[in-house]
Motif scaffolding. Structure first.
Motif, PDB file in Angstrom:
ATOM      1  N   ALA A  69     -23.349   1.356   4.914  1.00  0.00           N
ATOM      2  CA  ALA A  69     -22.496   1.406   6.104  1.00  0.00           C
ATOM      3  C   ALA A  69     -21.069   0.953   5.810  1.00  0.00           C
ATOM      4  CB  ALA A  69     -23.104   0.587   7.236  1.00  0.00           C
ATOM      5  N   PRO A  70     -20.405   1.544   4.815  1.00  0.00           N
ATOM      6  CA  PRO A  70     -19.025   1.150   4.517  1.00  0.00           C
ATOM      7  C   PRO A  70     -18.065   1.636   5.600  1.00  0.00           C
ATOM      8  CG  PRO A  70     -19.604   3.099   3.272  1.00  0.00           C
ATOM      9  CD  PRO A  70     -20.865   2.663   3.972  1.00  0.00           C
ATOM     10  N   PRO A  71     -16.894   1.036   5.688  1.00  0.00           N
ATOM     11  CA  PRO A  71     -15.882   1.536   6.628  1.00  0.00           C
ATOM     12  C   PRO A  71     -15.346   2.880   6.151  1.00  0.00           C
ATOM     13  CG  PRO A  71     -14.924  -0.115   5.199  1.00  0.00           C
ATOM     14  CD  PRO A  71     -16.394  -0.088   4.877  1.00  0.00           C
ATOM     15  N   VAL A  72     -14.749   3.629   7.053  1.00  0.00           N
ATOM     16  CA  VAL A  72     -14.217   4.941   6.681  1.00  0.00           C
ATOM     17  C   VAL A  72     -12.823   4.832   6.069  1.00  0.00           C
ATOM     18  CG1 VAL A  72     -15.585   6.140   8.417  1.00  0.00           C
ATOM     19  CG2 VAL A  72     -13.288   5.346   9.011  1.00  0.00           C
ATOM     20  N   GLU A  73     -12.204   3.668   6.196  1.00  0.00           N
ATOM     21  CA  GLU A  73     -10.897   3.425   5.610  1.00  0.00           C
ATOM     22  C   GLU A  73     -10.777   1.939   5.295  1.00  0.00           C
ATOM     23  OE1 GLU A  73      -7.496   3.461   8.472  1.00  0.00           O
ATOM     24  OE2 GLU A  73      -9.030   4.177   9.882  1.00  0.00           O
ATOM     25  N   PRO A  74      -9.833   1.528   4.445  1.00  0.00           N
ATOM     26  CA  PRO A  74      -9.682   0.102   4.144  1.00  0.00           C
ATOM     27  C   PRO A  74      -9.429  -0.708   5.411  1.00  0.00           C
ATOM     28  CG  PRO A  74      -8.507   1.406   2.533  1.00  0.00           C
ATOM     29  CD  PRO A  74      -8.947   2.367   3.607  1.00  0.00           C
ATOM     30  N   CYS A  75     -10.103  -1.845   5.502  1.00  0.00           N
ATOM     31  CA  CYS A  75     -10.063  -2.681   6.698  1.00  0.00           C
ATOM     32  C   CYS A  75      -9.898  -4.149   6.336  1.00  0.00           C
ATOM     33  CB  CYS A  75     -11.375  -2.538   7.486  1.00  0.00           C
ATOM     34  SG  CYS A  75     -11.661  -0.914   8.215  1.00  0.00           S
ATOM     35  N   PHE A  76      -9.429  -4.917   7.311  1.00  0.00           N
ATOM     36  CA  PHE A  76      -9.437  -6.370   7.211  1.00  0.00           C
ATOM     37  C   PHE A  76     -10.788  -6.906   7.665  1.00  0.00           C
ATOM     38  CE2 PHE A  76      -4.775  -6.145   7.187  1.00  0.00           C
ATOM     39  CZ  PHE A  76      -4.464  -7.170   6.299  1.00  0.00           C
ATOM     40  N   HIS A  77     -11.335  -7.831   6.893  1.00  0.00           N
ATOM     41  CA  HIS A  77     -12.547  -8.549   7.252  1.00  0.00           C
ATOM     42  C   HIS A  77     -12.214  -9.960   7.746  1.00  0.00           C
ATOM     43  CE1 HIS A  77     -16.659 -10.105   6.915  1.00  0.00           C
ATOM     44  NE2 HIS A  77     -16.222 -11.063   6.135  1.00  0.00           N
ATOM     45  N   ALA A  78     -11.225 -10.599   7.117  1.00  0.00           N
ATOM     46  CA  ALA A  78     -10.859 -11.967   7.478  1.00  0.00           C
ATOM     47  C   ALA A  78      -9.458 -12.260   6.962  1.00  0.00           C
ATOM     48  CB  ALA A  78     -11.862 -12.965   6.896  1.00  0.00           C
ATOM     49  N   PHE A  79      -8.863 -13.316   7.508  1.00  0.00           N
ATOM     50  CA  PHE A  79      -7.560 -13.764   7.008  1.00  0.00           C
ATOM     51  C   PHE A  79      -7.456 -15.274   7.137  1.00  0.00           C
ATOM     52  CE2 PHE A  79      -6.839 -13.048  11.505  1.00  0.00           C
ATOM     53  CZ  PHE A  79      -5.944 -14.033  11.898  1.00  0.00           C
ATOM     54  N   VAL A  80      -6.500 -15.845   6.411  1.00  0.00           N
ATOM     55  CA  VAL A  80      -6.295 -17.296   6.347  1.00  0.00           C
ATOM     56  C   VAL A  80      -4.815 -17.587   6.548  1.00  0.00           C
ATOM     57  CG1 VAL A  80      -6.418 -19.322   4.835  1.00  0.00           C
ATOM     58  CG2 VAL A  80      -8.285 -17.639   4.832  1.00  0.00           C
ATOM     59  N   TYR A  81      -4.532 -18.667   7.249  1.00  0.00           N
ATOM     60  CA  TYR A  81      -3.138 -19.046   7.508  1.00  0.00           C
ATOM     61  C   TYR A  81      -3.026 -20.561   7.536  1.00  0.00           C
ATOM     62  CZ  TYR A  81      -4.751 -19.856  12.282  1.00  0.00           C
ATOM     63  OH  TYR A  81      -5.422 -20.320  13.381  1.00  0.00           O
TER      64      TYR A  81
END
Length: 248
Positions: free
Chosen positions: A113-125
């Protein structure tokens, strides 16, 4: 080797064009992680991150690290093309420092079940916090030395997914995790999360190579994903972050 961005509140290990090898909060700051409940396409993800930072009263320069999900492993040429798009946004945000990308990153490819395009999963700040404990993120690394011109010529046990080959790959990656943590003044004892990305069996070396050295002291999250470049088979990242959120 480690460089500091005072206005961002973190320091980073210079890496390659697409990412730094890791980041750590400076004294007076802490890192926070936000995971999306569902992956967000790249540009929509950038927009959501910008809006989140603004809502938290943080500038874009506070963005320090991210985790991506892509449809399938890239060829080296395809990976370079994707990184130019991704890096272009970071440059538009004014995040590069003296030509260096300070943002730590993992980018892996779900096998099912991969995404159909590159995606963000998480981020840090970063967030100001005078009494914060140390916090850090080590960027993902597969079993190839980076910045050597190409991956294939520098891949450990290229094409070998036997138990011995996977052990050799894992051993190299674990060593790289430890090297990067050392540069940030951290070690496995400071980790709150460790992730491994592979579609191959880790059990033949899990106890000896991962648990025994302290890399699974809080357990290990096995993501059934491939690294982002064709012929890489094992990747890890790790972090020491006390506060994490899920964004719906």
């Amino acid at each position: 080797m480690v460089q500091t961005i005072p206005e961002a509140g973190y320091r980073f290990i210079p890496g390659v064009y697409q990412y730094s090898a890791g980041v750590a909060a400076e004294p007076g700051f802490r890192l926070e992680r936000v995971r999306f409940a569902e992956p967000l396409p790249l540009m929509a993800g950038f927009a959501r991150i910008a809006a989140w930072l603004e809502a938290q009263g943080r500038p874009k320069v506070a963005f320090a690290a991210c985790e991506l999900r892509s449809p399938a492993p890239f060829t080296e040429e395809g990976f370079a093309a994707f990184n130019r798009v991704y890096g272009g946004v970071l440059q538009e945000w004014g995040l590069f420092r003296d030509g260096l990308n300070p943002i730590a990153r993992s980018n892996v490819c779900p096998e099912i079940a991969p995404p159909v395009e590159p995606c963000f999963h998480a981020f840090v700040y970063t967030v100001p916090d005078a009494g914060a404990a140390p916090s850090f993120v080590v960027a993902g690394s597969g079993e190839a030395a980076e910045g050597k011109g190409d991956y294939r010529s520098n891949t450990v046990a290229l094409g070998d997914t036997s138990p011995a080959g996977m052990r050799a790959k894992a051993r190299w990656v674990l060593g790289e995790m430890e090297r990067r943590m050392g540069l940030l003044g951290a070690d496995w004892r400071g980790t709150t999360g460790v992730q491994a990305y592979t579609v191959h069996d880790m059990m033949p070396f899990f106890a000896e190579e991962i648990v025994r050295r302290g890399a699974a002291r809080h357990g290990l999250t096995w993501q059934y994903c491939r690294p982002p470049v064709v012929d890489l088979e094992f990747e890890m990242d790790c972090r020491g972050i006390a506060r994490e959120f899920v964004m719906t």
